[in-house]
Enzyme design. Sequence first.
Site, mmCIF file in Angstrom:
data_model
loop_
_atom_site.group_PDB
_atom_site.id
_atom_site.type_symbol
_atom_site.label_atom_id
_atom_site.label_comp_id
_atom_site.label_asym_id
_atom_site.label_seq_id
_atom_site.Cartn_x
_atom_site.Cartn_y
_atom_site.Cartn_z
ATOM 1 N N GLU A 74 10.740 14.144 17.069
ATOM 2 C CA GLU A 74 11.330 14.033 15.731
ATOM 3 C C GLU A 74 10.883 15.258 14.926
ATOM 4 O O GLU A 74 9.681 15.462 14.730
ATOM 5 C CB GLU A 74 10.847 12.733 15.072
ATOM 6 N N LYS B 223 0.893 -1.167 0.000
ATOM 7 C CA LYS B 223 0.000 0.000 0.000
ATOM 8 C C LYS B 223 0.924 1.209 0.000
ATOM 9 O O LYS B 223 1.667 1.458 0.963
ATOM 10 C CB LYS B 223 -0.884 -0.031 1.253
ATOM 11 N N CYS C 208 13.891 9.573 8.467
ATOM 12 C CA CYS C 208 13.925 9.015 9.837
ATOM 13 C C CYS C 208 15.327 9.054 10.422
ATOM 14 O O CYS C 208 15.484 8.921 11.631
ATOM 15 C CB CYS C 208 13.457 7.568 9.827
HETATM 16 C C1 SIN Z 1 17.130 6.224 4.236
HETATM 17 O O1 SIN Z 1 16.895 5.152 3.685
HETATM 18 O O2 SIN Z 1 18.238 6.730 4.182
HETATM 19 C C2 SIN Z 1 16.072 6.942 5.026
HETATM 20 C C3 SIN Z 1 14.811 6.192 5.130
HETATM 21 C C4 SIN Z 1 13.780 6.791 6.039
HETATM 22 O O3 SIN Z 1 13.698 7.963 6.248
HETATM 23 O O4 SIN Z 1 12.992 6.001 6.567
#
Ligand code: SIN
Length: 485
Positions: free
Chosen positions: A386, A179, A289
Amino acid sequence: MSSLNSKLIKNSSYINGQWHSGNGESFAVTNPVDGETICTLKGADKSDATLAVDAAVAAMPEWRAKTAKQRSAILRRWFELIMQNQDDLAAILTAEQGKPLSEAKGEIAYGANYIEWFAEEGKRIYGDTIAGATTSSRVVVIKQGVGVVSAITPWNFPNAMITRKAAPALAAGCAFIVKAAQETPLSALALAELAQQAGIPAGIFNVIVSNSSRPIGEVLTGDPRIAKFSFTGSTEVGKILLAQCATTVKKTSMELGGNAPFIVFNDANIDDAVQGALVSKFRNAGQTCICTNRVFIQSGIYQEFAEKLASEVTKLSIGDGSQANVDVGPLINDEAIESVSGLVNDAISQGAKVLVGGHVDDLGSRFFQPTVLINVTPDMSVATEEIFGPVAPLIEFDTEEQAIKLANDTEVGLASYIYTRDIGRIWRVAEALEYGMVGINEGIISNEMAPFGGVKQSGMGREGSKYGLEDYLEIKYLCMGGLDH
Ligand code: SIN
């Protein structure tokens, strides 16, 4: 839309090798620069998601029966087609996600590299032969693809987060259903078009598009015929999905939120550290992330580092990612802007000082200026949450012990970064950090050869590397008896 390759723009889900007009609501895909509609998609509902599971279940035996080498050749063709279409795929990605074109091209290559890597790794699935418990028996261990795999992927990497789940699944002989994020489904559908051209059989790679995540998620986490679920997204949503997976005891891979510390010691090469912070913080406008979230600077170099970083940040050009020489694009939507503005204003109200940026830019309501904050303290929400935006909060520390304690003082543990020239310190700090990944004198750490993933509430499982394939395999023990007759 006119500058996008229309052969790669699709407006419905891809299920069982067909473009499938779903039974759900139609929804618009918009450009984050100005909110303009790129195209309108026919969304899927629960019944369409179940259809995808039916197709995956039916298609998998034949795919699994192929040799690893045969699957590898098909995956290799997919990789090659993606690279041949790199520019067009990047243009689509930038249009729906907003990241600068050069970064989007980088993501297409990054995503394709996972396919190339796992096409090879799939040929290297090894088992074991172990001494038996009796003289007439032996223990044999084989590894087999886990079964049908489902996934939910995020908008910040609309291409690579799909390929790094799909490629190991397909290489291991599994069928795959994803998805795609509702903000960025076009990149996923373009991948499906190229999967079809590459000869990936009907039902083996399915893409569901919908603006209604919950019901689709219920099928992908709840259908007992699905053996494994893989997710990239927030810790908050990950916990809900994990609970849903528990009802049918699915294997899971969860790549969840981070709060990456970037620690610079007095003995570091400061210019290198500034460059590392720049790329790690401002990649994808801070929307990854593993983006640096908290910059910890030792007191002896705090001032110098802050000035140098601020001077580099003022050189970053902000704008529409489809234009040349743009370093930082828009944020994904209005909520993202609100959240980042809120964190910055909260920090200022508690005594932080803006060295650069600090505001929504005159360019438009989706553009937040690349920002450096000093006098930040670890308890401010800009350091505990975050950020997911182009804001670097600088926190001063005195000792190595203090830096480790501050860095580990969070419930998540995805990526971390340290800058120092002291080899003893490198080992001490890297081993003490409660994180799945540590960049040492490096600000960009992601690649297909490395195991990407976190500890604590950043999730479980690894993507990329030989470990990324293990996550899509089951271990089976064969007790070989009667060997002395
Ligand atoms: C990355 O693969 O470098 C970052 C991936 C993410 O932000 O989840």
